[in-house]
Design an enzyme around this catalytic site. Structure first.
Site, PDB file in Angstrom:
ATOM      1  N   ASN A  44      36.247  33.375  44.253  1.00 40.24           N
ATOM      2  CA  ASN A  44      35.113  34.264  43.977  1.00 40.24           C
ATOM      3  C   ASN A  44      33.865  33.810  44.725  1.00 40.24           C
ATOM      4  OD1 ASN A  44      36.646  35.799  42.224  1.00 40.24           O
ATOM      5  ND2 ASN A  44      35.775  34.946  40.368  1.00 40.24           N
ATOM      6  N   HIS A 423      36.504  56.369  46.048  1.00 40.52           N
ATOM      7  CA  HIS A 423      37.003  55.309  45.172  1.00 40.52           C
ATOM      8  C   HIS A 423      37.835  55.879  44.025  1.00 40.52           C
ATOM      9  CE1 HIS A 423      36.284  51.897  42.185  1.00 40.52           C
ATOM     10  NE2 HIS A 423      36.703  51.246  43.255  1.00 40.52           N
ATOM     11  N   ARG A 554      32.592  43.074  32.199  1.00 42.86           N
ATOM     12  CA  ARG A 554      33.265  41.878  32.699  1.00 42.86           C
ATOM     13  C   ARG A 554      32.383  41.046  33.619  1.00 42.86           C
ATOM     14  NH1 ARG A 554      37.105  43.381  36.793  1.00 42.86           N
ATOM     15  NH2 ARG A 554      35.633  42.540  38.288  1.00 42.86           N
TER      16      ARG A 554
END
Length: 678
Positions: A44, A423, A554
């Protein structure tokens, strides 16, 4: 006192990554699973440096050049430094967890990972043999000089080797971890020993420089800007430009030079001069970089969780399409088996009733069975329309590769819309008998990520939704940005660029009106990210009106919860667990007659303003209740969930001692297993 109405997007993301890091301390997890979270954190962070740090750096440079006193620009200038400081602290924390917490636990399992430890003499012969039989084939030596044109690629691992002598003499050697496993493993006396390939190269460096005396050896890597700077053009031109830019991505502008903490300043300056990097962009770290490779640590299977068997939709006497015509079906993957999605396309490919197949593809699996089914359908005489989003970051090359294959098979492939990304996650299958079926999802049509991302897939034959999907695909076929003449009327679907934001604002307003009229009012939303200020301000307004708001977010959360006079009725939770929480679900109480939606859209600026997104209503009462139950289970999580407080801290959910421990991902698995009777 809270001075701003919004958290910083990037500082918020770093808060999320810290939550990922802390999962490595979770004693409820097996050791291999805890180590995986260190790998995820590292991966990440590398992406953050490739994607977001260039943005923060540009903001800082702009603010400094303007010498502005405007608060928002001063904040932009300080955000880059704040991010660096947070990352430095997190990396130190990372090292402490790995070295002092997890590696000792490996020792208890008779596993010796030689992490910053001398290599025992008895290992020399085995490592010497591995070096010459395997590693040496991938090594390149580059001598540094003013005339050297060596260019370190993005996130590749290198050693800087300096030599004794009167003049500065140095060379760079690659660590071939992209060609070979990062770790070498060997057993002796029922104990496993693990060695970095980095240390194997270091141990044998003298063979590369037989005439020189090695003085220093330090590891480093350079992280580069990952953006593809594209102008929207004709589809063929855009495809060609993407192909060329992807090839150059590893050679973008450097955003970070990560080096060992002990490297002397003069040698660090040598590297910076050689690669034209500001010394302010250097970060000191440990001896080993790219610790995302921990995911490939060769550990015994008993240190990892056993794979949970997912439930299969039982189809005995009928096809999946026939069942969809009878009733809506919803999957909750990975708890439910993704094979049902694959079957949806496989049936279409071979069914003689199938006339046309339409689908949007954002991130295509490397060996996509869905793409293969579409190719088979085309070869079987079906008309197949694929909208392939070439601008899906880090998947451009793979999406382009599949586009070429599908075109050869006779599929009509449409590329990116200028200034927009598509998307949406939708598919439509049209039949000769007009018994059309559709698939609408919260996640990509990708069977690989479906194993680790939690998502929801709705199969429906509801005619109004089918008609609106036909209208959407007709618009996508034109491949252009919506204009004032593109007045598409969506009554059921929520489509970004047309009605999505307005519909969500209206749904929140309805809860505000209900609260002001003394009725119960409640909103519960699950997202990956929330940033868009118009929608956040509407939630603040709802909070002020007395609407109770629960958010499960999240990752990025720019909304500040729990502030008196602004957001005291808003509570935010974050769940980090075995699976990546990815589904987007929107629940509006509506005075007891809940309105429930799911779909592809986060509440980020990009999703609302520069993408085509599709969210869809859930009308079937049983499925609606099932989805509400799942969200309620997630809200009750007191093991993997944390609160995000008004200071952007991850605060553990303090459960009552009498309260049953709830791990939502396990609880959802058990709930669905009980419902299906599997």
């Amino acid at each position: 006192m809270i001075e701003s109405k919004f958290f910083s997007r990037d500082i918020s993301w770093l808060s999320f990554n810290e939550r990922v890091l802390k999962e490595a301390l979770n004693k409820q997890l097996r050791l291999g699973e805890r180590l995986k979270f260190l790998s995820i954190f590292s991966s990440n962070l590398d992406e953050f440096y490739r994607v977001r740090m260039p943005v923060l750096m540009a903001k800082k440079i702009y603010a400094l050049n303007k010498k502005t006193t405007r608060p928002e620009l001063q904040d932009a200038a300080s955000e880059f430094d704040e991010a660096r400081n947070i990352i430095q602290r997190q990396q130190e924390y990372y090292g402490d967890i790995l070295v002092n917490k997890l590696i000792p636990l490996l020792v208890e399992q008779n596993i010796t990972w030689l992490y910053e430890k001398p290599i025992p003499e008895w290992l020399d012969d085995a490592l010497h043999h591995y070096f010459f039989s395997t590693v040496a084939a991938f090594l390149q030596v580059n001598n540094l000089s003013l005339k050297s044109n060596f260019f370190p690629q993005n996130n590749k691992l290198y050693l800087l080797v300096s030599f004794a002598g009167q003049h500065e003499d140095a060379a760079i050697v690659n660590i071939p971890s992209d060609e070979l496993p990062r770790f070498f493993s060997i057993e002796k006396d029922k104990e496993q020993y693990i060695v970095f390939i980095d240390d194997i190269v270091k141990q044998n460096l003298q063979y590369l420089f037989p005439e020189k005396k090695i003085k220093h050896c330090f590891s480093f890597k350079i992280t580069r800007d990952a953006d593809l700077y594209l102008e929207d053009e004709l589809p063929e031109t855009l495809a060609e430009k993407i192909e060329k830019q992807v090839a150059k991505r590893d050679f973008g502008k450097a955003t970070r030079l990560l080096c060992e903490r002990e490297i002397p300043l003069r040698i660090l300056q040598l590297l910076c001069n050689q690669f034209k990097i500001s010394i302010s962009n250097t970060i000191e770290g440990g001896r080993y970089h790219n610790l995302k490779d921990i995911m490939g640590l060769p550990l015994p299977k008993n240190l990892f969780d056993a794979k949970q068997p997912s439930s299969n939709l039982q189809l005995i006497d009928k096809t999946l399409h026939a069942l969809i015509l009878e009733k809506d079906i919803m999957l909750h993957t990975p708890y439910d088996n993704y094979d049902t999605v694959l079957r949806f396309f496989n049936e279409a490919a071979i069914d003689e009733q199938t006339e046309e197949i339409y689908i949007t593809l954002y991130r295509i699996a490397i060996n996509s069975r869905i793409a293969h089914a579409l190719i088979t359908a085309a070869k079987n005489g079906k008309k197949v329309f694929v909208f392939d989003e070439l601008k899906a970051r880090f998947d451009e090359e793979n999406n382009l590769r599949w586009a070429k294959k599908m075109k050869v098979a006779g599929i009509k492939v449409i590329y990116s819309i200028p200034r927009l990304k598509v998307h949406a996650k939708v598919a439509l299958i049209k039949k000769k008998d007009a018994k059309h079926v559709a698939l609408l999802a919260t996640g990509n049509m990708n069977e690989t990520t479906a194993k680790i991302y939690t998502d929801h897939q709705l199969f429906t034959a509801y005619k109004p939704i089918i008609q609106e999907l036909e209208m959407l695909f007709y618009f996508l076929d034109k491949r252009k940005e919506p204009g004032i003449n593109d007045i598409l009327s969506f009554e059921h679907l929520l489509v970004a660029q047309f009605n999505l934001q307005e519909k969500f604002l209206a749904l929140i307003q309805q809860e505000i009106d209900n609260a002001r009229n003394g009725m119960p009012a409640f909103v519960c939303i699950k997202l990956n990210n929330i940033e868009e200020q118009t929608l956040i301000n509407k939630l603040y307004e709802a909070s002020g009106a007395g609407v109770k708001i629960n958010l499960i977010v999240r990752s990025i959360c720019c909304l500040i919860p729990g502030v008196k006079g602004m957001s005291e009725n808003i509570t935010v939770k974050r769940i980090v667990g075995k699976y990546l929480e990815h589904g987007r679900v929107f629940i509006f109480y509506n005075n007891g007659d809940a309105k429930v939606f799911a779909g592809s859209a986060d509440w980020m600026n990009r999703n609302i303003h520069t993408r085509i997104e599709v969210c869809f209503p859930v009308y079937d009462e049983a499925i609606k209740q099932e989805l509400i139950d799942i969200i309620n289970i997630e809200w009750s999580d007191n093991m993997q969930a944390v609160y995000i407080n008004e200071y952007l801290n991850n605060v553990p959910v303090a459960g009552n001692e009498k309260e049953k421990p709830v791990n939502s991902q396990q609880a959802i698995y058990d709930y669905l297993k009980e419902k299906t009777g599997v």
